[in-house]
Design an enzyme around this catalytic site. Structure first.
Site, PDB file in Angstrom:
ATOM      1  N   SER A   1       0.824  -1.229   0.000  1.00  0.00           N
ATOM      2  CA  SER A   1       0.000   0.000   0.000  1.00  0.00           C
ATOM      3  C   SER A   1       0.840   1.253   0.000  1.00  0.00           C
ATOM      4  O   SER A   1       0.374   2.325  -0.373  1.00  0.00           O
ATOM      5  CB  SER A   1      -0.850   0.064   1.271  1.00  0.00           C
ATOM      6  OG  SER A   1      -1.901  -0.792   1.191  1.00  0.00           O
TER       7      SER A   1
ATOM      8  N   ALA B   1      -1.997   0.614  10.259  1.00  0.00           N
ATOM      9  CA  ALA B   1      -1.285  -0.679  10.311  1.00  0.00           C
ATOM     10  C   ALA B   1      -1.361  -1.447   8.975  1.00  0.00           C
ATOM     11  O   ALA B   1      -2.375  -1.352   8.272  1.00  0.00           O
ATOM     12  CB  ALA B   1      -1.905  -1.532  11.417  1.00  0.00           C
ATOM     13  N   PRO B   2      -0.287  -2.152   8.617  1.00  0.00           N
ATOM     14  CA  PRO B   2       0.978  -2.319   9.335  1.00  0.00           C
ATOM     15  C   PRO B   2       1.957  -1.145   9.192  1.00  0.00           C
ATOM     16  O   PRO B   2       2.979  -1.121   9.862  1.00  0.00           O
ATOM     17  CB  PRO B   2       1.564  -3.588   8.712  1.00  0.00           C
ATOM     18  CG  PRO B   2       1.025  -3.599   7.315  1.00  0.00           C
ATOM     19  CD  PRO B   2      -0.351  -3.001   7.400  1.00  0.00           C
ATOM     20  N   GLY B   3       1.653  -0.188   8.279  1.00  0.00           N
ATOM     21  CA  GLY B   3       2.513   0.997   8.282  1.00  0.00           C
ATOM     22  C   GLY B   3       3.083   1.432   6.938  1.00  0.00           C
ATOM     23  O   GLY B   3       4.012   2.228   6.911  1.00  0.00           O
ATOM     24  N   GLY B   4       2.523   0.947   5.845  1.00  0.00           N
ATOM     25  CA  GLY B   4       3.044   1.333   4.521  1.00  0.00           C
ATOM     26  C   GLY B   4       2.963   2.840   4.279  1.00  0.00           C
ATOM     27  O   GLY B   4       3.880   3.438   3.710  1.00  0.00           O
TER      28      GLY B   4
ATOM     29  N   ASP C   1      -4.419   3.037  14.906  1.00  0.00           N
ATOM     30  CA  ASP C   1      -4.950   1.753  14.430  1.00  0.00           C
ATOM     31  C   ASP C   1      -4.934   0.767  15.592  1.00  0.00           C
ATOM     32  O   ASP C   1      -3.974   0.752  16.376  1.00  0.00           O
ATOM     33  CB  ASP C   1      -4.074   1.210  13.280  1.00  0.00           C
ATOM     34  CG  ASP C   1      -4.808   0.193  12.414  1.00  0.00           C
ATOM     35  OD1 ASP C   1      -5.396  -0.761  12.982  1.00  0.00           O
ATOM     36  OD2 ASP C   1      -4.805   0.354  11.187  1.00  0.00           O
TER      37      ASP C   1
ATOM     38  N   ASP D   1      -9.894   4.177  18.091  1.00  0.00           N
ATOM     39  CA  ASP D   1     -10.793   4.225  16.943  1.00  0.00           C
ATOM     40  C   ASP D   1     -10.542   5.532  16.174  1.00  0.00           C
ATOM     41  O   ASP D   1     -10.658   6.620  16.744  1.00  0.00           O
ATOM     42  CB  ASP D   1     -12.246   4.174  17.454  1.00  0.00           C
ATOM     43  CG  ASP D   1     -13.242   4.172  16.318  1.00  0.00           C
ATOM     44  OD1 ASP D   1     -12.825   4.254  15.140  1.00  0.00           O
ATOM     45  OD2 ASP D   1     -14.456   4.080  16.601  1.00  0.00           O
TER      46      ASP D   1
ATOM     47  N   ASP E   1      -6.347   5.523   5.085  1.00  0.00           N
ATOM     48  CA  ASP E   1      -6.508   4.409   4.131  1.00  0.00           C
ATOM     49  C   ASP E   1      -7.483   3.373   4.722  1.00  0.00           C
ATOM     50  O   ASP E   1      -7.327   2.182   4.504  1.00  0.00           O
ATOM     51  CB  ASP E   1      -5.105   3.810   3.891  1.00  0.00           C
ATOM     52  CG  ASP E   1      -5.072   2.736   2.820  1.00  0.00           C
ATOM     53  OD1 ASP E   1      -5.935   2.755   1.932  1.00  0.00           O
ATOM     54  OD2 ASP E   1      -4.164   1.884   2.865  1.00  0.00           O
TER      55      ASP E   1
ATOM     56  N   LYS F   1     -12.993   4.199  -0.712  1.00  0.00           N
ATOM     57  CA  LYS F   1     -13.189   2.844  -1.248  1.00  0.00           C
ATOM     58  C   LYS F   1     -14.548   2.851  -1.955  1.00  0.00           C
ATOM     59  O   LYS F   1     -15.522   3.404  -1.428  1.00  0.00           O
ATOM     60  CB  LYS F   1     -13.179   1.812  -0.120  1.00  0.00           C
ATOM     61  CG  LYS F   1     -12.012   1.958   0.850  1.00  0.00           C
ATOM     62  CD  LYS F   1     -10.660   1.572   0.252  1.00  0.00           C
ATOM     63  CE  LYS F   1      -9.526   1.955   1.202  1.00  0.00           C
ATOM     64  NZ  LYS F   1      -8.197   1.694   0.697  1.00  0.00           N
TER      65      LYS F   1
HETATM   66  C1  LIG Z   1      -5.968  -1.013   4.226  1.00  0.00           C
HETATM   67  S1  LIG Z   1      -5.396  -1.097   5.856  1.00  0.00           S
HETATM   68  C2  LIG Z   1      -4.235   0.200   5.908  1.00  0.00           C
HETATM   69  C3  LIG Z   1      -2.944  -0.139   5.289  1.00  0.00           C
HETATM   70  C4  LIG Z   1      -1.899   0.928   5.553  1.00  0.00           C
HETATM   71  N1  LIG Z   1      -2.229   2.167   4.883  1.00  0.00           N
HETATM   72  C5  LIG Z   1      -0.536   0.490   5.057  1.00  0.00           C
HETATM   73  O1  LIG Z   1      -0.035   1.082   4.106  1.00  0.00           O
HETATM   74  O2  LIG Z   1       0.053  -0.431   5.651  1.00  0.00           O
HETATM   75  C6  LIG Z   1      -6.708  -0.437   6.767  1.00  0.00           C
HETATM   76  C7  LIG Z   1      -6.420  -0.324   8.241  1.00  0.00           C
HETATM   77  O3  LIG Z   1      -7.468   0.422   8.839  1.00  0.00           O
HETATM   78  C8  LIG Z   1      -7.662  -0.042  10.136  1.00  0.00           C
HETATM   79  N2  LIG Z   1      -8.978   0.393  10.622  1.00  0.00           N
HETATM   80  C9  LIG Z   1     -10.204   0.068  10.132  1.00  0.00           C
HETATM   81  N3  LIG Z   1     -11.147   0.718  10.861  1.00  0.00           N
HETATM   82  C10 LIG Z   1     -10.513   1.444  11.791  1.00  0.00           C
HETATM   83  C11 LIG Z   1     -10.931   2.325  12.815  1.00  0.00           C
HETATM   84  N4  LIG Z   1     -12.223   2.571  13.028  1.00  0.00           N
HETATM   85  N5  LIG Z   1      -9.994   2.913  13.580  1.00  0.00           N
HETATM   86  C12 LIG Z   1      -8.674   2.668  13.383  1.00  0.00           C
HETATM   87  N6  LIG Z   1      -8.215   1.863  12.430  1.00  0.00           N
HETATM   88  C13 LIG Z   1      -9.115   1.253  11.637  1.00  0.00           C
HETATM   89  C14 LIG Z   1      -7.516  -1.547  10.026  1.00  0.00           C
HETATM   90  O4  LIG Z   1      -7.163  -2.093  11.278  1.00  0.00           O
HETATM   91  C15 LIG Z   1      -6.402  -1.669   8.983  1.00  0.00           C
HETATM   92  O5  LIG Z   1      -5.151  -1.836   9.614  1.00  0.00           O
END
Ligand SMILES: C[S@@+](CC[C@H](N)C(=O)[O-])C[C@H]1O[C@@H](n2cnc3c(N)ncnc32)[C@H](O)[C@@H]1O
Length: 379
Positions: free
Chosen positions: A210, A243-246, A262, A282, A298, A327
């Site tokens: 990502s 997470a994971p941090g990209g 996250d 959250d 994201d 999305k």
């Molecule tokens: C597509 S992943 C993100 C990938 C990240 N941008 C990367 O590059 O590694 C979406 C993330 O959103 C987090 N997430 C979803 N709903 C959330 C919320 N209400 N609060 C915090 N994090 C949330 C999920 O745990 C997930 O890790």
């Protein structure tokens, strides 16, 4: 429609062009998004007063808008800003499809088309295909064909010896080795990358693929000569759904201090950089203590819910600039994007803030689009 995704810029690319029948506006898009591209161009062309109809084929990776007027495609490109088209990766004003190119002389019919349609002398030449597996098999053919074509066009005075940004660029878009659209674009109002695709190398230490989405977004939305100022070391950023941090990796790589929000685990090496604070909260209720330079997000959620969250951040001026993904649902994606952008603008206007939104489906985006936002007070 309101704001930045509305048609705003009017380009004048007369630029020594005497035009005849470039009535096919060829738009390249992500395969699978042809109906979204078609819906968008129909709406925007009608708004710009250039009428026509659209031709699409599912999963082909392109759409053709055929204008009623002879020179309609070029007129439409002069009235629209490429940056305001969400689903288009690239575009050009083309003449009708040249088909049945003979194997032994593909150049002849292209030269005939130049004469028949009075195409202008061009500054550069790009040979392209759609972004489909089938079309990509033509890349070897394109590599072989480009030099003889370039040399012939130069000899005939139809192509300059050196790329020249002040005159149009010629695109040859091959459907297969015997069917080609040829068209022109204004280099100031189109993508600089072949096929509208910015290819990036995956950074080995980044924790997820990502990461390329945010890197591409920086390239697309922040001009290179503004990076030092707008993506400066020491800036404060918040990454919602990190997470994971990209995405956090990209911010850390620019020497920023990042709050990563996250509930999921962050990559250990990234945490060891000392530049990341992980908040297991959250994202929908998280508030920064102070205004930050950047907010990125994201999170995978419904576009309406993401828009509400982004609108809140921007309307309260919790960040100077933001980049986030919307999305998209399975159907009516063009409508879903418009509604989400309008929602953000409304929320900002309610608090006397004018937000400039730029939205694009970038190459590394899948079922999503990327938005850049920056707000300024109205009074
Ligand atoms: C597509 S992943 C993100 C990938 C990240 N941008 C990367 O590059 O590694 C979406 C993330 O959103 C987090 N997430 C979803 N709903 C959330 C919320 N209400 N609060 C915090 N994090 C949330 C999920 O745990 C997930 O890790």
């Amino acid at each position: 429609m309101q704001g930045a995704h509305r048609i705003t810029a009017v380009f004048d690319s007369e630029l020594c062009e005497a035009a005849m029948s470039r009535n096919h506006l060829l738009l390249y898009c992500r395969p699978g998004f042809e109906s979204d591209m078609a819906g968008e161009i129909q709406d925007k062309a009608a708004e710009a007063g250039v009428y026509g109809y659209v031709k699409t084929k599912a999963n082909s990776g392109y759409v053709v808008y055929i204008t009623q007027e002879d020179d309609g495609a070029r007129q439409l490109m002069n009235r629209l800003s490429f940056d305001n088209l969400i689903f288009a990766r690239q575009w050009c004003a083309a003449v009708p499809l040249i088909n049945d190119l003979p194997q032994g002389d593909r150049i002849g019919p292209i030269l005939e088309a130049f004469a028949e349609h009075d195409l202008p002398r061009c500054g550069d030449l790009i040979l392209e295909t759609a972004d489909t597996n089938e079309a990509k098999e033509l890349s070897g053919f394109c590599k072989k064909f480009i030099n003889p074509l370039r040399q012939t066009l130069r000899k005939k005075g139809l192509l300059t010896d050196k790329p020249n940004a002040k005159i149009p660029r010629l695109h040859c878009f091959f459907l297969d080795s015997s069917n080609v659209y040829i068209g022109t674009t204004d280099t100031r109002n189109s993508s600089p990358w072949p096929g509208g695709i910015l290819r990036l190398k995956f950074p080995k230490t980044a924790p997820s693929r990502s990461t390329l989405k945010l890197e591409e977004a920086f390239h697309y939305f922040v001009p290179a000569d503004e990076w030092d100022e707008r993506l400066a070391p020491g800036m404060k950023a918040v990454d919602l759904g990190a997470a994971p941090g990209g995405w956090t990796w990209q911010l850390v790589n620019r020497s920023m201090m990042v709050t990563a929000v996250d509930n999921g685990p962050m990559n250990k090496d990234l945490m060891e950089s000392g530049q990341v604070t992980h908040r297991t909260e959250d994202a929908f209720t998280f508030k920064p203590e102070k205004r930050v330079d950047w907010m990125v997000c994201d999170i995978v959620d419904k576009p309406a819910r993401s828009a509400e969250l982004m609108g809140r951040w921007l309307a309260h001026r919790w960040c100077r600039e933001a980049i986030f993904n919307l999305k998209l649902p399975m159907k009516q994606r063009w409508m879903a994007v418009q509604e989400a952008l309008e929602k953000i603008e409304e929320m900002c206007l309610e608090r006397d803030l004018k937000v400039t939104l730029k939205c694009k489906q970038l190459f590394h985006d899948r079922e999503e689009v990327t938005v850049h936002a920056i707000g300024e007070r109205i009074r």
